[in-house]
Scaffold this motif. Structure first.
Motif, PDB file in Angstrom:
ATOM      1  N   SER A   1       0.803  -1.223   0.000  1.00 39.08           N
ATOM      2  CA  SER A   1       0.000   0.000   0.000  1.00 39.08           C
ATOM      3  C   SER A   1       0.839   1.277   0.000  1.00 39.08           C
ATOM      4  O   SER A   1       0.513   2.235  -0.696  1.00 39.08           O
ATOM      5  CB  SER A   1      -0.976   0.006   1.183  1.00 39.08           C
ATOM      6  OG  SER A   1      -0.279  -0.056   2.405  1.00 39.08           O
ATOM      7  N   GLU A   2       1.933   1.304   0.783  1.00 33.61           N
ATOM      8  CA  GLU A   2       2.746   2.526   0.844  1.00 33.61           C
ATOM      9  C   GLU A   2       3.426   2.807  -0.497  1.00 33.61           C
ATOM     10  O   GLU A   2       3.496   3.951  -0.949  1.00 33.61           O
ATOM     11  CB  GLU A   2       3.786   2.421   1.964  1.00 33.61           C
ATOM     12  CG  GLU A   2       3.192   2.552   3.367  1.00 33.61           C
ATOM     13  CD  GLU A   2       2.360   3.817   3.555  1.00 33.61           C
ATOM     14  OE1 GLU A   2       2.842   4.903   3.171  1.00 33.61           O
ATOM     15  OE2 GLU A   2       1.229   3.722   4.057  1.00 33.61           O
ATOM     16  N   LYS A   3       3.907   1.753  -1.133  1.00 33.66           N
ATOM     17  CA  LYS A   3       4.571   1.909  -2.439  1.00 33.66           C
ATOM     18  C   LYS A   3       3.596   2.463  -3.481  1.00 33.66           C
ATOM     19  O   LYS A   3       3.909   3.401  -4.216  1.00 33.66           O
ATOM     20  CB  LYS A   3       5.131   0.555  -2.902  1.00 33.66           C
ATOM     21  CG  LYS A   3       5.864   0.612  -4.239  1.00 33.66           C
ATOM     22  CD  LYS A   3       6.223  -0.772  -4.741  1.00 33.66           C
ATOM     23  CE  LYS A   3       5.082  -1.341  -5.570  1.00 33.66           C
ATOM     24  NZ  LYS A   3       5.427  -2.595  -6.263  1.00 33.66           N
ATOM     25  N   ILE A   4       2.392   1.877  -3.528  1.00 32.15           N
ATOM     26  CA  ILE A   4       1.398   2.303  -4.523  1.00 32.15           C
ATOM     27  C   ILE A   4       0.898   3.714  -4.209  1.00 32.15           C
ATOM     28  O   ILE A   4       0.710   4.539  -5.111  1.00 32.15           O
ATOM     29  CB  ILE A   4       0.213   1.310  -4.569  1.00 32.15           C
ATOM     30  CG1 ILE A   4       0.695  -0.095  -4.950  1.00 32.15           C
ATOM     31  CG2 ILE A   4      -0.860   1.799  -5.539  1.00 32.15           C
ATOM     32  CD1 ILE A   4       1.303  -0.217  -6.327  1.00 32.15           C
ATOM     33  N   LYS A   5       0.718   3.990  -2.926  1.00 34.98           N
ATOM     34  CA  LYS A   5       0.265   5.335  -2.532  1.00 34.98           C
ATOM     35  C   LYS A   5       1.261   6.387  -3.018  1.00 34.98           C
ATOM     36  O   LYS A   5       0.890   7.452  -3.525  1.00 34.98           O
ATOM     37  CB  LYS A   5       0.105   5.421  -1.013  1.00 34.98           C
ATOM     38  CG  LYS A   5      -0.441   6.761  -0.539  1.00 34.98           C
ATOM     39  CD  LYS A   5      -0.591   6.808   0.965  1.00 34.98           C
ATOM     40  CE  LYS A   5      -1.160   8.140   1.404  1.00 34.98           C
ATOM     41  NZ  LYS A   5      -1.282   8.228   2.883  1.00 34.98           N
ATOM     42  N   LYS A   6       2.548   6.073  -2.882  1.00 29.96           N
ATOM     43  CA  LYS A   6       3.590   7.025  -3.314  1.00 29.96           C
ATOM     44  C   LYS A   6       3.537   7.246  -4.829  1.00 29.96           C
ATOM     45  O   LYS A   6       3.689   8.377  -5.317  1.00 29.96           O
ATOM     46  CB  LYS A   6       4.974   6.530  -2.898  1.00 29.96           C
ATOM     47  CG  LYS A   6       6.088   7.530  -3.200  1.00 29.96           C
ATOM     48  CD  LYS A   6       7.427   7.073  -2.682  1.00 29.96           C
ATOM     49  CE  LYS A   6       8.480   8.170  -2.848  1.00 29.96           C
ATOM     50  NZ  LYS A   6       8.575   8.747  -4.184  1.00 29.96           N
ATOM     51  N   LEU A   7       3.306   6.175  -5.592  1.00 31.04           N
ATOM     52  CA  LEU A   7       3.208   6.306  -7.049  1.00 31.04           C
ATOM     53  C   LEU A   7       2.102   7.283  -7.443  1.00 31.04           C
ATOM     54  O   LEU A   7       2.289   8.139  -8.318  1.00 31.04           O
ATOM     55  CB  LEU A   7       2.950   4.946  -7.695  1.00 31.04           C
ATOM     56  CG  LEU A   7       4.091   3.924  -7.678  1.00 31.04           C
ATOM     57  CD1 LEU A   7       3.616   2.603  -8.254  1.00 31.04           C
ATOM     58  CD2 LEU A   7       5.294   4.442  -8.465  1.00 31.04           C
ATOM     59  N   PHE A   8       0.943   7.132  -6.781  1.00 27.10           N
ATOM     60  CA  PHE A   8      -0.178   8.027  -7.094  1.00 27.10           C
ATOM     61  C   PHE A   8       0.094   9.449  -6.589  1.00 27.10           C
ATOM     62  O   PHE A   8      -0.202  10.432  -7.273  1.00 27.10           O
ATOM     63  CB  PHE A   8      -1.484   7.496  -6.491  1.00 27.10           C
ATOM     64  CG  PHE A   8      -2.089   6.363  -7.263  1.00 27.10           C
ATOM     65  CD1 PHE A   8      -2.443   6.514  -8.594  1.00 27.10           C
ATOM     66  CD2 PHE A   8      -2.312   5.132  -6.661  1.00 27.10           C
ATOM     67  CE1 PHE A   8      -3.012   5.466  -9.314  1.00 27.10           C
ATOM     68  CE2 PHE A   8      -2.874   4.080  -7.370  1.00 27.10           C
ATOM     69  CZ  PHE A   8      -3.220   4.253  -8.699  1.00 27.10           C
ATOM     70  N   THR A   9       0.651   9.552  -5.379  1.00 28.24           N
ATOM     71  CA  THR A   9       0.934  10.876  -4.802  1.00 28.24           C
ATOM     72  C   THR A   9       1.913  11.647  -5.671  1.00 28.24           C
ATOM     73  O   THR A   9       1.784  12.864  -5.874  1.00 28.24           O
ATOM     74  CB  THR A   9       1.491  10.730  -3.371  1.00 28.24           C
ATOM     75  OG1 THR A   9       0.578   9.960  -2.589  1.00 28.24           O
ATOM     76  CG2 THR A   9       1.678  12.089  -2.704  1.00 28.24           C
TER      77      THR A   9
ATOM     78  N   ILE B   1      -5.587  11.756  -3.018  1.00 26.42           N
ATOM     79  CA  ILE B   1      -5.675  10.365  -2.602  1.00 26.42           C
ATOM     80  C   ILE B   1      -5.915  10.306  -1.092  1.00 26.42           C
ATOM     81  O   ILE B   1      -5.298  11.039  -0.319  1.00 26.42           O
ATOM     82  CB  ILE B   1      -4.390   9.571  -2.981  1.00 26.42           C
ATOM     83  CG1 ILE B   1      -4.503   8.118  -2.538  1.00 26.42           C
ATOM     84  CG2 ILE B   1      -3.126  10.212  -2.427  1.00 26.42           C
ATOM     85  CD1 ILE B   1      -3.444   7.201  -3.139  1.00 26.42           C
ATOM     86  N   SER B   2      -6.838   9.455  -0.674  1.00 25.49           N
ATOM     87  CA  SER B   2      -7.113   9.305   0.767  1.00 25.49           C
ATOM     88  C   SER B   2      -7.472   7.860   1.065  1.00 25.49           C
ATOM     89  O   SER B   2      -8.039   7.157   0.215  1.00 25.49           O
ATOM     90  CB  SER B   2      -8.239  10.239   1.207  1.00 25.49           C
ATOM     91  OG  SER B   2      -9.390  10.034   0.414  1.00 25.49           O
ATOM     92  N   GLU B   3      -7.134   7.428   2.281  1.00 21.02           N
ATOM     93  CA  GLU B   3      -7.443   6.070   2.702  1.00 21.02           C
ATOM     94  C   GLU B   3      -8.852   6.056   3.270  1.00 21.02           C
ATOM     95  O   GLU B   3      -9.237   6.936   4.042  1.00 21.02           O
ATOM     96  CB  GLU B   3      -6.435   5.620   3.765  1.00 21.02           C
ATOM     97  CG  GLU B   3      -6.555   4.160   4.141  1.00 21.02           C
ATOM     98  CD  GLU B   3      -5.477   3.707   5.123  1.00 21.02           C
ATOM     99  OE1 GLU B   3      -5.794   2.851   5.961  1.00 21.02           O
ATOM    100  OE2 GLU B   3      -4.340   4.243   5.061  1.00 21.02           O
TER     101      GLU B   3
END
Length: 204
Positions: free
Chosen positions: A185-193, A200-202
Motif C-alpha cells: 500500500s505505501e509503495k502504490i500510494k507514493k506512485l499516485f501521490t 488520494i485518501s485512505e
C-alpha cells in the motif's frame, strides 16, 4: 526486517446441521461467516428459531484481523464445558470472522464435565472440517479523485501494478476506489501521490 502479516484465514460459506450423537444427546453444529456482533445475534436467532425445542445453544465467535474480538457462551451448560472447547477449535483452524454454534438436544443421560467438553469439541471440529477455509489478503482501500484529463496517467499505474478498481464514478471529476494489498500500500500510494494531479485518501 520482519514481514508484516497481510493475509488471514476465514470460511467461504456457512455449513450447518452437522450431527454428532453421544449417549442419547444430539449435537447439531453450525459455522457461519460473520463480520459484526449484530450479525452474530442475527445468526443465533435464526438457529434458535430452527432448533427451538433444543436445550442449549452454545457458541463461540471470533471477529477482526488486526484487533481480535471473541466471545464464548456455555448457555446453561457447566462453566467452560461448551463455549471454550468450541472456541478452541476456531483457534486450532487459525480462522477469524466466524461464528460456531453447537445446539444440544438432551438425551436423558448426563455426560459429565469431561463428556461435555469432548462432545462440544468434537461437534465444532466436525463442522469446521466440512467448511471450506480460504486465505484472504488484508487490503487498504484508497479513494482517488482527479480530473478526466489525467485519466491516462492514473490508468498507467493501475495497469502496470495489476490493480483492481472496485468502484468508479465519472462525473465532473473521476473517482476511483482501489483496494491494495496491505504490504504494497505505501509503495502504490507514493506512485499516485507523485503524480501531483489527484487527491488520494485512505477509506475504511
Amino acid at each position: 526486517m520482519t514481514s508484516e502479516k497481510d493475509t488471514y484465514k476465514t470460511i467461504e460459506i456457512a455449513k450447518g446441521d452437522v450431527l454428532f450423537k453421544e449417549k442419547g444427546s444430539k449435537f447439531f453444529s453450525f459455522v457461519i461467516p460473520v463480520f459484526s456482533e449484530d450479525e452474530v445475534k442475527l445468526r443465533l436467532e435464526e438457529i434458535k428459531k430452527k432448533h427451538h425445542s433444543a436445550r442449549h445453544w452454545c457458541y463461540a465467535y471470533q471477529l477482526g484481523i488486526d484487533t481480535i474480538r471473541y466471545r464464548v457462551n456455555d448457555d446453561g451448560e457447566p462453566g467452560n464445558t461448551a463455549g471454550q472447547p468450541i472456541y478452541g477449535q476456531i483457534l486450532s483452524k487459525d480462522i477469524t470472522n466466524v461464528l460456531v454454534v453447537v445446539v444440544r438436544y438432551f438425551g436423558g443421560t448426563k455426560l459429565g464435565v469431561g463428556g461435555l467438553i469432548s462432545a462440544y469439541k468434537t461437534s465444532a471440529k466436525m463442522v469446521l472440517d466440512e467448511a471450506k477455509i480460504v486465505e484472504k489478503t488484508i487490503d487498504v482501500h484508497f479513494e482517488l479523485i482527479f480530473e478526466y484529463e489525467h485519466m491516462n496517467k492514473v490508468m498507467r499505474i493501475v495497469k502496470e501494478n495489476n490493480l483492481q478498481i472496485s468502484h468508479q464514478k465519472m462525473e465532473l471529476n473521476c473517482e476511483f476506489v482501489i483496494p491494495i494489498r496491505k504490504k504494497n500500500s505505501e509503495k502504490i500510494k507514493k506512485l499516485f501521490t507523485d503524480l501531483r494531479c489527484l487527491k488520494i485518501s485512505e477509506i475504511n
